[in-house]
Write a protein that holds these residues in place. Structure first.
Motif, PDB file in Angstrom:
ATOM      1  N   LEU A  51       0.837  -1.198   0.000  1.00  0.00           N
ATOM      2  CA  LEU A  51       0.000   0.000   0.000  1.00  0.00           C
ATOM      3  C   LEU A  51       0.874   1.252   0.000  1.00  0.00           C
ATOM      4  CD1 LEU A  51      -3.254   0.640   1.858  1.00  0.00           C
ATOM      5  CD2 LEU A  51      -1.434   2.299   2.061  1.00  0.00           C
ATOM      6  N   LYS A  52       1.865   1.288   0.869  1.00  0.00           N
ATOM      7  CA  LYS A  52       2.769   2.440   0.933  1.00  0.00           C
ATOM      8  C   LYS A  52       3.563   2.603  -0.363  1.00  0.00           C
ATOM      9  CE  LYS A  52       3.209   2.239   5.924  1.00  0.00           C
ATOM     10  NZ  LYS A  52       3.997   1.753   7.039  1.00  0.00           N
ATOM     11  N   GLY A  53       4.007   1.483  -0.940  1.00  0.00           N
ATOM     12  CA  GLY A  53       4.758   1.534  -2.194  1.00  0.00           C
ATOM     13  C   GLY A  53       3.923   2.060  -3.345  1.00  0.00           C
ATOM     14  N   ILE A  54       2.672   1.609  -3.422  1.00  0.00           N
ATOM     15  CA  ILE A  54       1.780   2.089  -4.482  1.00  0.00           C
ATOM     16  C   ILE A  54       1.487   3.569  -4.275  1.00  0.00           C
ATOM     17  CG2 ILE A  54      -0.522   1.900  -5.509  1.00  0.00           C
ATOM     18  CD1 ILE A  54      -0.434  -1.117  -4.761  1.00  0.00           C
ATOM     19  N   GLN A  55       1.197   3.949  -3.037  1.00  0.00           N
ATOM     20  CA  GLN A  55       0.876   5.358  -2.753  1.00  0.00           C
ATOM     21  C   GLN A  55       2.048   6.267  -3.119  1.00  0.00           C
ATOM     22  OE1 GLN A  55      -2.338   6.486  -1.492  1.00  0.00           O
ATOM     23  NE2 GLN A  55      -1.371   8.189  -2.542  1.00  0.00           N
ATOM     24  N   LYS A  56       3.261   5.862  -2.767  1.00  0.00           N
ATOM     25  CA  LYS A  56       4.440   6.657  -3.130  1.00  0.00           C
ATOM     26  C   LYS A  56       4.606   6.731  -4.650  1.00  0.00           C
ATOM     27  CE  LYS A  56       7.264   5.953   0.999  1.00  0.00           C
ATOM     28  NZ  LYS A  56       8.469   5.298   1.536  1.00  0.00           N
ATOM     29  N   SER A  57       4.379   5.626  -5.324  1.00  0.00           N
ATOM     30  CA  SER A  57       4.497   5.590  -6.790  1.00  0.00           C
ATOM     31  C   SER A  57       3.490   6.535  -7.433  1.00  0.00           C
ATOM     32  CB  SER A  57       4.256   4.166  -7.310  1.00  0.00           C
ATOM     33  OG  SER A  57       5.214   3.282  -6.793  1.00  0.00           O
ATOM     34  N   VAL A  58       2.276   6.532  -6.919  1.00  0.00           N
ATOM     35  CA  VAL A  58       1.222   7.404  -7.440  1.00  0.00           C
ATOM     36  C   VAL A  58       1.549   8.866  -7.148  1.00  0.00           C
ATOM     37  CG1 VAL A  58      -1.203   8.057  -7.077  1.00  0.00           C
ATOM     38  CG2 VAL A  58      -0.593   5.660  -7.379  1.00  0.00           C
ATOM     39  N   ASN A  59       2.050   9.132  -5.950  1.00  0.00           N
ATOM     40  CA  ASN A  59       2.367  10.515  -5.560  1.00  0.00           C
ATOM     41  C   ASN A  59       3.489  11.104  -6.409  1.00  0.00           C
ATOM     42  OD1 ASN A  59       0.391  10.432  -3.609  1.00  0.00           O
ATOM     43  ND2 ASN A  59       1.802  10.081  -1.918  1.00  0.00           N
ATOM     44  N   GLU A  60       4.382  10.248  -6.916  1.00  0.00           N
ATOM     45  CA  GLU A  60       5.496  10.732  -7.735  1.00  0.00           C
ATOM     46  C   GLU A  60       5.046  11.182  -9.119  1.00  0.00           C
ATOM     47  OE1 GLU A  60       8.411   7.606  -7.773  1.00  0.00           O
ATOM     48  OE2 GLU A  60       9.046   8.015  -5.720  1.00  0.00           O
ATOM     49  N   LEU A  61       3.846  10.783  -9.505  1.00  0.00           N
ATOM     50  CA  LEU A  61       3.312  11.147 -10.815  1.00  0.00           C
ATOM     51  C   LEU A  61       2.174  12.145 -10.645  1.00  0.00           C
ATOM     52  CD1 LEU A  61       3.212   7.568 -12.304  1.00  0.00           C
ATOM     53  CD2 LEU A  61       4.921   9.320 -12.760  1.00  0.00           C
ATOM     54  N   ASP A  62       1.994  13.013 -11.621  1.00  0.00           N
ATOM     55  CA  ASP A  62       0.897  13.973 -11.562  1.00  0.00           C
ATOM     56  C   ASP A  62      -0.255  13.448 -12.398  1.00  0.00           C
ATOM     57  OD1 ASP A  62      -0.719  16.162 -11.258  1.00  0.00           O
ATOM     58  OD2 ASP A  62       0.394  17.414 -12.672  1.00  0.00           O
ATOM     59  N   PHE A  63      -1.209  12.791 -11.737  1.00  0.00           N
ATOM     60  CA  PHE A  63      -2.347  12.227 -12.443  1.00  0.00           C
ATOM     61  C   PHE A  63      -3.442  13.256 -12.697  1.00  0.00           C
ATOM     62  CE2 PHE A  63      -0.454   8.239 -11.121  1.00  0.00           C
ATOM     63  CZ  PHE A  63      -0.731   7.413 -12.191  1.00  0.00           C
ATOM     64  N   GLY A  64      -3.414  14.362 -11.963  1.00  0.00           N
ATOM     65  CA  GLY A  64      -4.444  15.374 -12.144  1.00  0.00           C
ATOM     66  C   GLY A  64      -5.808  14.944 -11.608  1.00  0.00           C
ATOM     67  N   LEU A  65      -5.834  13.964 -10.751  1.00  0.00           N
ATOM     68  CA  LEU A  65      -7.072  13.528 -10.124  1.00  0.00           C
ATOM     69  C   LEU A  65      -6.728  12.857  -8.807  1.00  0.00           C
ATOM     70  CD1 LEU A  65      -8.488  10.210 -11.516  1.00  0.00           C
ATOM     71  CD2 LEU A  65      -6.233  11.017 -12.109  1.00  0.00           C
ATOM     72  N   LYS A  66      -7.748  12.563  -8.076  1.00  0.00           N
ATOM     73  CA  LYS A  66      -7.527  11.946  -6.777  1.00  0.00           C
ATOM     74  C   LYS A  66      -7.430  10.431  -6.926  1.00  0.00           C
ATOM     75  CE  LYS A  66      -9.219  11.631  -2.117  1.00  0.00           C
ATOM     76  NZ  LYS A  66     -10.285  11.834  -1.176  1.00  0.00           N
ATOM     77  N   ILE A  67      -6.335   9.881  -6.452  1.00  0.00           N
ATOM     78  CA  ILE A  67      -6.166   8.426  -6.410  1.00  0.00           C
ATOM     79  C   ILE A  67      -5.988   8.040  -4.952  1.00  0.00           C
ATOM     80  CG2 ILE A  67      -4.726   6.469  -7.060  1.00  0.00           C
ATOM     81  CD1 ILE A  67      -4.157   7.917  -9.667  1.00  0.00           C
ATOM     82  N   GLN A  68      -6.825   7.140  -4.521  1.00  0.00           N
ATOM     83  CA  GLN A  68      -6.798   6.666  -3.143  1.00  0.00           C
ATOM     84  C   GLN A  68      -6.382   5.207  -3.157  1.00  0.00           C
ATOM     85  OE1 GLN A  68     -10.693   6.820  -1.391  1.00  0.00           O
ATOM     86  NE2 GLN A  68      -9.993   6.151   0.609  1.00  0.00           N
ATOM     87  N   VAL A  69      -5.458   4.833  -2.296  1.00  0.00           N
ATOM     88  CA  VAL A  69      -5.012   3.444  -2.206  1.00  0.00           C
ATOM     89  C   VAL A  69      -5.498   2.884  -0.875  1.00  0.00           C
ATOM     90  CG1 VAL A  69      -3.049   1.875  -2.324  1.00  0.00           C
ATOM     91  CG2 VAL A  69      -2.951   4.061  -3.551  1.00  0.00           C
ATOM     92  N   ILE A  70      -6.218   1.773  -0.954  1.00  0.00           N
ATOM     93  CA  ILE A  70      -6.778   1.143   0.243  1.00  0.00           C
ATOM     94  C   ILE A  70      -6.548  -0.364   0.189  1.00  0.00           C
ATOM     95  CG2 ILE A  70      -8.578   2.915   0.470  1.00  0.00           C
ATOM     96  CD1 ILE A  70     -10.575   0.717  -0.554  1.00  0.00           C
ATOM     97  N   LYS A  71      -6.799  -1.026   1.322  1.00  0.00           N
ATOM     98  CA  LYS A  71      -6.846  -2.485   1.375  1.00  0.00           C
ATOM     99  C   LYS A  71      -8.292  -2.881   1.603  1.00  0.00           C
ATOM    100  CE  LYS A  71      -4.207  -3.692   4.723  1.00  0.00           C
ATOM    101  NZ  LYS A  71      -3.331  -4.384   5.663  1.00  0.00           N
ATOM    102  N   PHE A  72      -8.679  -4.047   1.068  1.00  0.00           N
ATOM    103  CA  PHE A  72     -10.013  -4.559   1.355  1.00  0.00           C
ATOM    104  C   PHE A  72      -9.977  -6.076   1.362  1.00  0.00           C
ATOM    105  CE2 PHE A  72     -10.243  -5.311  -3.106  1.00  0.00           C
ATOM    106  CZ  PHE A  72     -11.273  -6.222  -3.314  1.00  0.00           C
ATOM    107  N   ASP A  73     -10.946  -6.659   2.039  1.00  0.00           N
ATOM    108  CA  ASP A  73     -10.983  -8.125   2.122  1.00  0.00           C
ATOM    109  C   ASP A  73     -12.423  -8.622   2.053  1.00  0.00           C
ATOM    110  OD1 ASP A  73     -11.942  -7.362   4.572  1.00  0.00           O
ATOM    111  OD2 ASP A  73     -10.812  -8.828   5.712  1.00  0.00           O
ATOM    112  N   GLY A  74     -13.045  -8.376   0.944  1.00  0.00           N
ATOM    113  CA  GLY A  74     -14.418  -8.836   0.769  1.00  0.00           C
ATOM    114  C   GLY A  74     -14.768  -8.863  -0.696  1.00  0.00           C
ATOM    115  N   LEU A  75     -16.040  -8.729  -0.967  1.00  0.00           N
ATOM    116  CA  LEU A  75     -16.499  -8.680  -2.346  1.00  0.00           C
ATOM    117  C   LEU A  75     -16.303  -7.284  -2.921  1.00  0.00           C
ATOM    118  CD1 LEU A  75     -19.875 -10.650  -2.139  1.00  0.00           C
ATOM    119  CD2 LEU A  75     -17.685 -11.455  -3.051  1.00  0.00           C
TER     120      LEU A  75
END
Length: 156
Positions: A51-75
């Motif tokens: 999660l931290k690695g993905i969030q850092k990777s996303v933060n290093e790029l300017d996507f111009g939108l909100k990207i949220q990284v979460i964990k989930f364990d269901g459907l």
């Protein structure tokens, strides 16, 4: 605001996943990257570190939108309902991926969800399994995964 969910094990998150995320960012205002944390499956990389690695990777790029990284364990359908979205993003590398994803899409469709496929294109050869195999034998994986993800792999 249109939201979509990009769910997967991301074990690890590769440049192929990142490419799909970049393409999806042109279609949606907000994307939730949802790391599937299934207690019945053994992960190669700790999901908190990923999660931290993905969030850092996303933060290093300017996507111009909100990207949220979460964990989930269901459907995924339950997560989509909670997040008030009907859109799922799925990456496709080849025909085998398509067959598998199409079966999931049909099930999710019964819950009112729409699956948006994004082709991996020139990155179709990159897979999480291939990355981990190379890493296991001491090969350089920096061309296949973002630098923050390499750190997550090393710490796991």
């Amino acid at each position: 605001m249109t939201t979509a969910i990009y769910a997967g094990s991301f074990d690890p998150f590769t440049i192929g996943h990142l490419s799909v995320l970049k393409e999806a960012s042109c279609l949606f205002d907000k994307i939730i990257v949802a790391i599937a944390d299934n207690p019945d499956k053994r992960r190669r990389i700790n999901s908190d570190l990923m999660l931290k690695g993905i969030q850092k990777s996303v933060n290093e790029l300017d996507f111009g939108l909100k990207i949220q990284v979460i964990k989930f364990d269901g459907l995924i359908a339950d997560l989509a309902e909670k997040e008030h979205t009907k859109y799922l993003i799925r990456g496709i590398r080849n025909g085998i991926d398509y067959e598998y994803e199409e079966n999931l899409a049909k099930i999710n469709e019964s819950f009112g969800l729409k699956t948006i496929y994004i082709r991996a294109g020139y990155l179709s050869h990159v897979s999480s399994s291939m990355v981990m195999e190379l890493y296991k034998y001491g090969r350089d994986i920096s061309q296949y995964v973002p630098a923050p993800v390499i750190e997550a792999i090393k710490l796991s």
